[in-house]
Design an enzyme around this catalytic site. Sequence first.
Site, PDB file in Angstrom:
ATOM      1  N   GLY A  42       0.875  -1.181   0.000  1.00  0.00           N
ATOM      2  CA  GLY A  42       0.000   0.000   0.000  1.00  0.00           C
ATOM      3  C   GLY A  42       0.901   1.216   0.000  1.00  0.00           C
ATOM      4  O   GLY A  42       1.569   1.497   0.988  1.00  0.00           O
ATOM      5  N   GLN A 225       7.090  -3.872   0.161  1.00  0.00           N
ATOM      6  CA  GLN A 225       7.552  -4.505   1.406  1.00  0.00           C
ATOM      7  C   GLN A 225       8.929  -3.940   1.775  1.00  0.00           C
ATOM      8  O   GLN A 225       9.195  -2.800   1.451  1.00  0.00           O
ATOM      9  CB  GLN A 225       7.559  -6.045   1.288  1.00  0.00           C
ATOM     10  CG  GLN A 225       6.169  -6.660   1.231  1.00  0.00           C
ATOM     11  CD  GLN A 225       5.482  -6.508  -0.108  1.00  0.00           C
ATOM     12  OE1 GLN A 225       6.002  -6.896  -1.118  1.00  0.00           O
ATOM     13  NE2 GLN A 225       4.287  -5.944  -0.108  1.00  0.00           N
TER      14      GLN A 225
HETATM   15  P1  GDP Z   1       5.024   2.865   1.560  1.00  0.00           P
HETATM   16  O1  GDP Z   1       4.267   1.600   1.642  1.00  0.00           O
HETATM   17  O2  GDP Z   1       6.473   2.687   1.880  1.00  0.00           O
HETATM   18  O3  GDP Z   1       4.833   3.604   0.273  1.00  0.00           O
HETATM   19  O4  GDP Z   1       4.446   3.823   2.710  1.00  0.00           O
HETATM   20  P2  GDP Z   1       2.888   4.016   3.113  1.00  0.00           P
HETATM   21  O5  GDP Z   1       2.234   4.832   2.072  1.00  0.00           O
HETATM   22  O6  GDP Z   1       2.291   2.719   3.475  1.00  0.00           O
HETATM   23  O7  GDP Z   1       3.036   4.802   4.473  1.00  0.00           O
HETATM   24  C1  GDP Z   1       3.729   6.009   4.553  1.00  0.00           C
HETATM   25  C2  GDP Z   1       2.777   7.091   5.075  1.00  0.00           C
HETATM   26  O8  GDP Z   1       3.517   8.204   5.484  1.00  0.00           O
HETATM   27  C3  GDP Z   1       1.806   7.609   4.037  1.00  0.00           C
HETATM   28  O9  GDP Z   1       0.620   7.989   4.663  1.00  0.00           O
HETATM   29  C4  GDP Z   1       2.529   8.820   3.466  1.00  0.00           C
HETATM   30  O10 GDP Z   1       1.642   9.797   2.922  1.00  0.00           O
HETATM   31  C5  GDP Z   1       3.177   9.348   4.705  1.00  0.00           C
HETATM   32  N1  GDP Z   1       4.448  10.060   4.516  1.00  0.00           N
HETATM   33  C6  GDP Z   1       5.484   9.750   3.690  1.00  0.00           C
HETATM   34  N2  GDP Z   1       6.521  10.584   3.900  1.00  0.00           N
HETATM   35  C7  GDP Z   1       6.141  11.429   4.884  1.00  0.00           C
HETATM   36  C8  GDP Z   1       6.787  12.494   5.587  1.00  0.00           C
HETATM   37  O11 GDP Z   1       7.946  12.828   5.353  1.00  0.00           O
HETATM   38  N3  GDP Z   1       6.066  13.091   6.582  1.00  0.00           N
HETATM   39  C9  GDP Z   1       4.788  12.746   6.910  1.00  0.00           C
HETATM   40  N4  GDP Z   1       4.162  13.381   7.883  1.00  0.00           N
HETATM   41  N5  GDP Z   1       4.162  11.741   6.262  1.00  0.00           N
HETATM   42  C10 GDP Z   1       4.826  11.085   5.283  1.00  0.00           C
HETATM   43  P1  IMO Z   2       4.405  -1.817   1.665  1.00  0.00           P
HETATM   44  O1  IMO Z   2       4.910  -2.030   0.263  1.00  0.00           O
HETATM   45  C1  IMO Z   2       4.035  -3.377   5.708  1.00  0.00           C
HETATM   46  C2  IMO Z   2       3.663  -7.723   6.122  1.00  0.00           C
HETATM   47  C3  IMO Z   2       2.346  -8.225   6.684  1.00  0.00           C
HETATM   48  C4  IMO Z   2       2.830  -9.459   7.417  1.00  0.00           C
HETATM   49  C5  IMO Z   2       3.916 -10.011   6.489  1.00  0.00           C
HETATM   50  C6  IMO Z   2       3.452 -11.109   5.555  1.00  0.00           C
HETATM   51  O2  IMO Z   2       3.204  -0.972   1.730  1.00  0.00           O
HETATM   52  O3  IMO Z   2       5.506  -1.357   2.538  1.00  0.00           O
HETATM   53  P2  IMO Z   2       1.981 -11.123   3.350  1.00  0.00           P
HETATM   54  O4  IMO Z   2       0.553 -10.741   3.118  1.00  0.00           O
HETATM   55  O5  IMO Z   2       2.940 -10.365   2.507  1.00  0.00           O
HETATM   56  O6  IMO Z   2       2.198 -12.593   3.271  1.00  0.00           O
HETATM   57  O7  IMO Z   2       2.261 -10.733   4.889  1.00  0.00           O
HETATM   58  O8  IMO Z   2       4.356  -8.896   5.718  1.00  0.00           O
HETATM   59  N1  IMO Z   2       3.544  -6.837   4.942  1.00  0.00           N
HETATM   60  C7  IMO Z   2       3.697  -5.518   4.980  1.00  0.00           C
HETATM   61  N2  IMO Z   2       3.908  -4.673   6.014  1.00  0.00           N
HETATM   62  N3  IMO Z   2       3.990  -2.881   4.457  1.00  0.00           N
HETATM   63  C8  IMO Z   2       3.820  -3.704   3.384  1.00  0.00           C
HETATM   64  O9  IMO Z   2       3.915  -3.276   2.122  1.00  0.00           O
HETATM   65  C9  IMO Z   2       3.620  -5.083   3.637  1.00  0.00           C
HETATM   66  N4  IMO Z   2       3.399  -6.154   2.848  1.00  0.00           N
HETATM   67  C10 IMO Z   2       3.374  -7.221   3.646  1.00  0.00           C
HETATM   68  O10 IMO Z   2       1.766  -7.286   7.553  1.00  0.00           O
HETATM   69  O11 IMO Z   2       3.444  -9.110   8.631  1.00  0.00           O
HETATM   70 MG    MG Z   3       2.658   0.771   2.681  1.00  0.00          MG
END
Ligand code: GDP
Ligand code: IMO
Ligand code: MG
Length: 427
Positions: A42, A225
């Site tokens: 995500g 991940q």
């Molecule tokens: P990803 O899976 O590594 O792309 O990260 P996610 O989208 O799951 O989670 C990161 C969250 O932090 C998201 O809600 C982003 O909008 C937010 N985010 C990313 N960089 C920053 C930052 O520098 N500051 C703040 N406050 N939020 C951030």
């Molecule tokens: P992004 O790309 C955080 C975690 C799950 C679980 C383990 C195995 O957004 O960073 P799975 O469904 O892959 O077999 O689950 O991996 N996990 C993540 N945790 N961010 C993710 O993706 C994840 N994708 C899998 O929560 O612990």
């Molecule tokens: Mg994510």
Amino acid sequence: MPAIVVLGAQWGDEGKGKATDQLATTDPIDFVVRTSGGHNAGHTIVVNGEKYATHLLPSGILTPGATSVIAGGVVVSPEALFRELDGLVARGVEVAGLKVSANAHVIASYHATIDKVTERFLGKNQIGTTGRGIGPAYGDKINRVGVRIADLFDEKILAQKVEAALDLRNQLLTKVYNRRAIEVDAVVEELTSYAERLRPMVCDTSLLLNQALDAGQTVLFEGAQATMLDVDHGTYPFVTSSNPVAGGVCVGAGIGPTRIDRVIGVIKAYTTRVGSGPFPTELFDEDGTKLQQLGGEIGVSTGRTRRCGWYDAVIARYASRVNGLTEFFLTKLDILGAWEQIPVCVAYEIDGQRVDEMPMTQTEFFHAKPVYEYFEGWQSDISDCRSFDDLPKNAQVYVQALEEMSGAKIWGVGVGPGREQTVVVHP
Ligand code: GDP
Ligand code: IMO
Ligand code: MG
């Protein structure tokens, strides 16, 4: 810089979407590629205050002019793919041109069923998966009973493959898990229903990407991940079933390691984790709750609350090592503006001994207690800072200290979720 890898340095959700978007808006990017995982990811990006979340698609699909690619190492649920594409189209995003590898393995609905029953069966030992069928789909791939995207275009072959895949699975479902068997015909019918819409997207993505690199085009590999969730290098068995590390990019994309110019590890200024497994700096007090709330630490895919803790430099050094990082992108520094003092884990104490590197065994890692160094907080809102000099002195000291202890330079710092909320440290 033709080939750039962006990957997670902790346990996921570091802000890979934001880092990808940042790179794609400062330099022209020709291709944005996912090479492993599936719709368990995500990735969030915020453009002009509008929030977008991508799961199976690279977040680069929002970058004008870049072609999005789902390479062979990804596990693809066609249902999730079309749902995501339709959601973006409904918001006016241009999604034409997406390429999907013929070699990518397919996630069918039975993979998600098996994922969920397996988790239930594991009880208190469960992994805490996203329930998307990722593990069972990679399991089929390794067991050589997987269905690949190319198989969807030949109904006869598809039926044979689904039958082979379900043969053993159905024994397990009915005899061990006490469930109804899955019908081969229904699966074949479901999967063939996606074939026509998929057909124009499918190609040899390894050839496509190598030709692009030969022509000097810029290819950005958007990791999903993270290092600590890697099936080989993470906290096994509390990991995902693929290789999110830099080496996995070569395997998943079908490019050689000599192609890669930059490997950027995205890392939060603190640490989070979703699902089960060890986490040395995890906080169970009000600081943990405060990080969770101020950081909005709720999973993008599953809506689960993320576990929170302080920055762990042992993990950063490990990520730097196993990925050969050329730099870090440090995110969410703004969230730490609410603390008077900020602890950073610089080493572990394991059975009375100080340990500076990732311990060799999982048992030791489970027993690791953080050794903290304390930094003065800046106690102010830095979300409007746009250069390193704009940052308060204590924030500059914090960033420089992390850089020194983490094993690679920090090229940029996120000070908010927005596209413009980035401070470039080393241009
Ligand atoms: P990803 O899976 O590594 O792309 O990260 P996610 O989208 O799951 O989670 C990161 C969250 O932090 C998201 O809600 C982003 O909008 C937010 N985010 C990313 N960089 C920053 C930052 O520098 N500051 C703040 N406050 N939020 C951030
Ligand atoms: P992004 O790309 C955080 C975690 C799950 C679980 C383990 C195995 O957004 O960073 P799975 O469904 O892959 O077999 O689950 O991996 N996990 C993540 N945790 N961010 C993710 O993706 C994840 N994708 C899998 O929560 O612990
Ligand atoms: Mg994510």
